[in-house]
Design an enzyme around this catalytic site. Structure first.
Site, PDB file in Angstrom:
ATOM      1  N   ARG A  44       3.199   0.031  -5.260  1.00 30.96           N
ATOM      2  CA  ARG A  44       3.073  -0.592  -3.945  1.00 30.96           C
ATOM      3  C   ARG A  44       1.743  -1.345  -3.778  1.00 30.96           C
ATOM      4  NH1 ARG A  44       6.743   1.318  -0.380  1.00 30.96           N
ATOM      5  NH2 ARG A  44       5.463   0.541   1.322  1.00 30.96           N
ATOM      6  N   TRP A  73      -3.028  -2.573  -1.561  1.00 31.64           N
ATOM      7  CA  TRP A  73      -2.786  -3.983  -1.878  1.00 31.64           C
ATOM      8  C   TRP A  73      -3.469  -4.746  -0.743  1.00 31.64           C
ATOM      9  CZ3 TRP A  73      -0.494  -8.315   0.330  1.00 31.64           C
ATOM     10  CH2 TRP A  73      -0.229  -9.371  -0.557  1.00 31.64           C
ATOM     11  N   GLU A 107      15.072 -17.876 -11.650  1.00 29.57           N
ATOM     12  CA  GLU A 107      14.694 -16.473 -11.866  1.00 29.57           C
ATOM     13  C   GLU A 107      13.893 -16.325 -13.170  1.00 29.57           C
ATOM     14  OE1 GLU A 107      14.354 -13.954 -10.277  1.00 29.57           O
ATOM     15  OE2 GLU A 107      14.400 -12.273 -11.659  1.00 29.57           O
ATOM     16  N   LYS A 167      10.172 -14.738 -13.469  1.00 33.85           N
ATOM     17  CA  LYS A 167       9.845 -13.590 -14.347  1.00 33.85           C
ATOM     18  C   LYS A 167       8.652 -13.921 -15.229  1.00 33.85           C
ATOM     19  CE  LYS A 167      11.316 -11.120 -12.822  1.00 33.85           C
ATOM     20  NZ  LYS A 167      12.154 -10.814 -11.734  1.00 33.85           N
ATOM     21  N   ASN A 172      -0.966   1.584   6.055  1.00 35.90           N
ATOM     22  CA  ASN A 172      -0.230   0.553   5.317  1.00 35.90           C
ATOM     23  C   ASN A 172       0.362  -0.378   6.367  1.00 35.90           C
ATOM     24  OD1 ASN A 172       1.642  -0.918   3.796  1.00 35.90           O
ATOM     25  ND2 ASN A 172       3.159   0.712   3.884  1.00 35.90           N
ATOM     26  N   GLY A 173       0.080  -1.684   6.249  1.00 36.78           N
ATOM     27  CA  GLY A 173       0.630  -2.636   7.212  1.00 36.78           C
ATOM     28  C   GLY A 173      -0.433  -3.636   7.636  1.00 36.78           C
ATOM     29  N   LYS A 200       5.094  -4.018  -5.509  1.00 33.93           N
ATOM     30  CA  LYS A 200       6.541  -3.965  -5.613  1.00 33.93           C
ATOM     31  C   LYS A 200       7.234  -4.191  -4.281  1.00 33.93           C
ATOM     32  CE  LYS A 200      10.366  -2.972  -7.832  1.00 33.93           C
ATOM     33  NZ  LYS A 200      10.842  -4.034  -8.712  1.00 33.93           N
ATOM     34  N   CYS A 241       0.843  -1.194   0.000  1.00 32.26           N
ATOM     35  CA  CYS A 241       0.000   0.000   0.000  1.00 32.26           C
ATOM     36  C   CYS A 241       0.878   1.244   0.000  1.00 32.26           C
ATOM     37  CB  CYS A 241      -0.963   0.104   1.197  1.00 32.26           C
ATOM     38  SG  CYS A 241      -1.996  -1.337   1.397  1.00 32.26           S
ATOM     39  N   HIS A 249      13.297 -37.159 -12.224  1.00 25.84           N
ATOM     40  CA  HIS A 249      12.902 -37.779 -10.955  1.00 25.84           C
ATOM     41  C   HIS A 249      11.446 -37.458 -10.614  1.00 25.84           C
ATOM     42  CE1 HIS A 249      16.928 -39.234 -10.205  1.00 25.84           C
ATOM     43  NE2 HIS A 249      17.390 -38.056 -10.572  1.00 25.84           N
ATOM     44  N   GLU A 264       5.246 -14.373 -13.146  1.00 22.66           N
ATOM     45  CA  GLU A 264       4.653 -13.221 -12.463  1.00 22.66           C
ATOM     46  C   GLU A 264       4.037 -12.211 -13.423  1.00 22.66           C
ATOM     47  OE1 GLU A 264       7.214 -10.587 -10.166  1.00 22.66           O
ATOM     48  OE2 GLU A 264       8.916 -11.199 -11.363  1.00 22.66           O
TER      49      GLU A 264
HETATM   50  C1  F6R Z   1      10.026 -10.444  -8.506  1.00 18.05           C
HETATM   51  C2  F6R Z   1      10.224  -9.523  -7.403  1.00 18.05           C
HETATM   52  C3  F6R Z   1      10.083 -10.049  -6.028  1.00 18.05           C
HETATM   53  C4  F6R Z   1      11.090  -9.357  -5.085  1.00 18.05           C
HETATM   54  C5  F6R Z   1      10.819  -9.778  -3.631  1.00 18.05           C
HETATM   55  C6  F6R Z   1      11.839  -9.176  -2.688  1.00 18.05           C
HETATM   56  O1  F6R Z   1      10.258  -9.819  -9.731  1.00 18.05           O
HETATM   57  O2  F6R Z   1      10.475  -8.361  -7.589  1.00 18.05           O
HETATM   58  O3  F6R Z   1      10.211 -11.419  -5.971  1.00 18.05           O
HETATM   59  O4  F6R Z   1      12.383  -9.726  -5.468  1.00 18.05           O
HETATM   60  O5  F6R Z   1       9.550  -9.365  -3.272  1.00 18.05           O
HETATM   61  O6  F6R Z   1      11.841  -7.778  -2.752  1.00 18.05           O
HETATM   62  P1  F6R Z   1      13.071  -6.948  -2.269  1.00 18.05           P
HETATM   63  O7  F6R Z   1      14.224  -7.245  -3.153  1.00 18.05           O
HETATM   64  O8  F6R Z   1      12.625  -5.523  -2.363  1.00 18.05           O
HETATM   65  O9  F6R Z   1      13.365  -7.365  -0.855  1.00 18.05           O
END
Ligand code: F6R
Length: 600
Positions: free
Chosen positions: A27, A73, A477, A481, A99-100, A595, A2, A500, A484
């Site tokens: 956010r 969020w 990774e 990507k 927020n929280g 994010k 948020c 396996h 998501e």
């Molecule tokens: C995926 C992504 C998330 C962050 C994760 C940790 O693209 O961005 O998986 O990597 O939420 O976030 P940070 O790095 O801000 O601790």
């Protein structure tokens, strides 16, 4: 998660709130709202959806000189107008954004608020009703606000307006980020300085459990006990143009393209005038003193940690464990005698990581944070910080922060190796410069990668990424990507592990993308590709120049074998980007995500 913005001053409040919320949409973006105060009272507008919808709904004729805004969020209660913030107390006197997560909201409801009717399913409404209840007792807003903050358990960043007080925004935080922005004739609050850079670059940190009274011409920070705290503002070092998309259609594409520049910036920042590696002596000593490193992170940052483990073990010869923060927090392994904790976090605000940091600090262990955000919670609270210098990362899917994390971990490993007297047979900065050039070559191959994305991901339901050794780490990774942002169910797998069990999922046409950048496993990963092709998979191999074979779909420019994750991830990011684009997904703001994950 948020995002919160609050403003008090002479300018057009609703415009400042809306502009700020637009910048904070990363956010959370399932619903939004603003509340402004003028002589007619509080004007509240809430919508389900994005800030664009909020902008359309706000009554443009309403003038006001103070207000609060929120982009959500969802944690408690489905996304919708009822659960959107701001929330109001029963009488309508207090209006609040949060927020929280309030962990004891049910208990507070039962203990203090049984005579109140609640309209939403949120924990936030409990806070605002509690303030009203406490106001009935104390007849003083600051006291009621303070008493309420004392009773809250959990994480919060709060902004509140009192309809009877046109001079003060009431603000507090615990664990969730919130800053006060200082202006000339106005002041403001924001979850992130990026939201309000247009208004000011002067910010004051708020520490956990402090209460802040934000007025037009002054700001008073108080401890929860009421003692006044003197804290000087700092200048936010963010270039406002870094927060704009410019000519790009998406932040994600812009950020993918920025990776060569970020590499060069990192090389620059971590070198002295004699082109020697420069790292803080305290960090070097802490690394040298450690008998084991514990890397703690989440998501993409966790994947960067897996690559970092390889650097630290191979170059600096220190044993390293990499842990998912949310698991480590509640299930700590047996620790070594002299551990050093490394927290990797783009935002520096991830609640799961912070929870580990708090616990290990209680035990007296040292911590180093590797982050993109100066002054973030994880940076402030750790003993040491290494910066990523990646510039603001705005797309929800992390790209340039991942490669920056890997580059900084490589520098840390090299520095520790030399501090321990180990000789390296390559020049790390020179090799990183080669990586930057290779990244540029790759980001220029968009058309080819767009076509591959069409061929492999246009209609598929699922996909597999496989690799061995460090290619396996990049496969994890790559899968993250793709899933998501395109919502294709994707898995990263160790090439040898597929048979396996998981190979049962391979059907006619299932996309399998294999990485082949490591000489010692080049033939084995190619063998694994044959196994899936024999079962109908639509496989492609992405290989490193020098290891390529005729049918490989894509060949990466040659870089040092240890540093291949920095280049092999780029086609993966672009494949995910184009897959999402062609499936009409919202690339920068994928569903259900945000994010900065500031809830546990
Ligand atoms: C995926 C992504 C998330 C962050 C994760 C940790 O693209 O961005 O998986 O990597 O939420 O976030 P940070 O790095 O801000 O601790």
């Amino acid at each position: 998660m948020c995002g919160i913005v609050g403003y008090i001053g002479e300018n057009d409040t609703k415009e400042i709130l809306l502009n700020g919320l637009e910048k904070l949409e990363y956010r959370g973006y399932d619903s939004a709202g603003i509340a402004t105060l003028n002589d007619e009272g509080v004007c509240l507008t809430k919508v389900k959806g994005r800030i664009a919808a909020l902008r359309e709904s706000v009554d443009s004729s309403v003038q006001s000189t103070m207000g609060i805004g929120h982009t959500r969020w969802a944690t408690h209660g489905v996304p919708g107008i009822i659960n959107a913030h701001p929330h109001q107390s029963a009488s309508g006197r207090f209006t609040l954004v949060h927020n929280g997560v309030i962990e004891n909201f049910n208990k507070l409801k039962k203990e203090y608020l049984s005579d109140f009717d609640f309209v939403s399913d949120t924990d936030t409404e409990v806070i605002v009703q509690l303030i009203e209840k406490l106001y009935q007792k104390h007849q003083n807003t600051v006291t009621a606000f303070r008493e309420a903050m004392r009773l809250l358990k959990g994480s919060y960043a709060i902004g509140m307006i009192d309809a009877e007080d046109h001079e003060t925004l009431y603000v507090s935080k615990n664990k969730s980020p919130l800053l006060v922005g200082i202006g000339d004739g106005f002041n403001l609050v924001a979850s992130d300085a990026m939201a309000t850079l247009k208004e000011t670059d002067q910010y004051v940190e708020i520490h956990d459990k402090e209460i802040v009274l934000v007025c037009r011409n002054f700001v008073e920070v108080q401890t929860i006990e009421g003692a006044v705290v003197d804290r000087k503002p700092y200048t936010a070092q963010i270039d406002a143009s870094d927060t704009e998309k410019g000519t790009y259609s998406h932040f994600m594409l812009k950020e993918i393209d920025e990776q060569p520049i970020v590499m060069r910036k990192i090389i620059n920042e971590y070198q002295n005038e004699d082109n020697e590696l420069k790292l803080d002596a305290d960090i070097r000593n802490a690394m040298k003193a450690a008998d084991r490193i514990y890397i703690i992170a989440a998501g993409t940052s966790y994947h960067a940690g897996l690559v970092g483990k390889e650097f630290l073990e191979k170059l600096a010869k220190i044993p390293v464990e990499v842990h998912v923060a949310s698991e480590f927090s509640y299930n700590m392994p047996l620790l070594s005698e002299k551990p050093l904790f490394i927290f990797i976090s783009q935002s520096g605000e991830t609640a799961d990581s912070r929870s580990v940091l708090v616990k290990i600090k209680e035990k007296g262990y040292p911590a180093l944070t590797i982050t993109n955000v100066t002054g973030s919670t994880l940076s402030r609270e750790a003993n040491y910080t290494l910066h990523l210098y990646a510039g603001p990362e705005i797309a929800v899917a992390s790209t340039k922060a991942y490669t920056a994390q890997i580059a900084v971990l490589a520098i840390l490993a090299v520095d520790t190796a030399s501090a321990k007297g180990f000789h390296l047979d390559f020049d790390p900065m020179q090799e990183l410069a080669i990586v930057a050039n290779a990244m540029e070559v790759l980001t220029d191959q968009k058309e080819e990668l767009e076509q591959l994305a069409r061929d492999y991901f246009a209609t598929t339901r699922n996909a597999f990424f496989i690799g061995r050794s460090s290619d396996y780490n990049v496969s994890l990774e790559a899968a993250l990507k793709l899933k998501e942002i395109s919502y294709i169910q994707a898995e990263g797998f160790a090439g040898g592990e597929l048979k396996h069990g998981t190979i049962a999922l391979i059907e006619e046409g299932t996309p399998v993308i294999a990485l082949a950048t490591q000489e010692n496993v080049n033939y084995s990963i190619r063998g694994n590709v044959q196994e899936v092709v024999a079962r109908g998979a639509n496989a492609m191999i992405i290989s490193l120049k020098g290891l390529e074979e005729d049918d490989d779909a894509f060949v990466l420019p040659h870089v040092h074998e240890l540093l291949t994750p920095l280049v092999s991830v780029i086609p993966m990011q672009l494949l995910a980007y184009y897959a999402a684009l062609h499936r009409n997904c919202d690339v920068d703001k994928p569903r259900n995500l945000a994010k900065s994950v500031t809830v546990e």
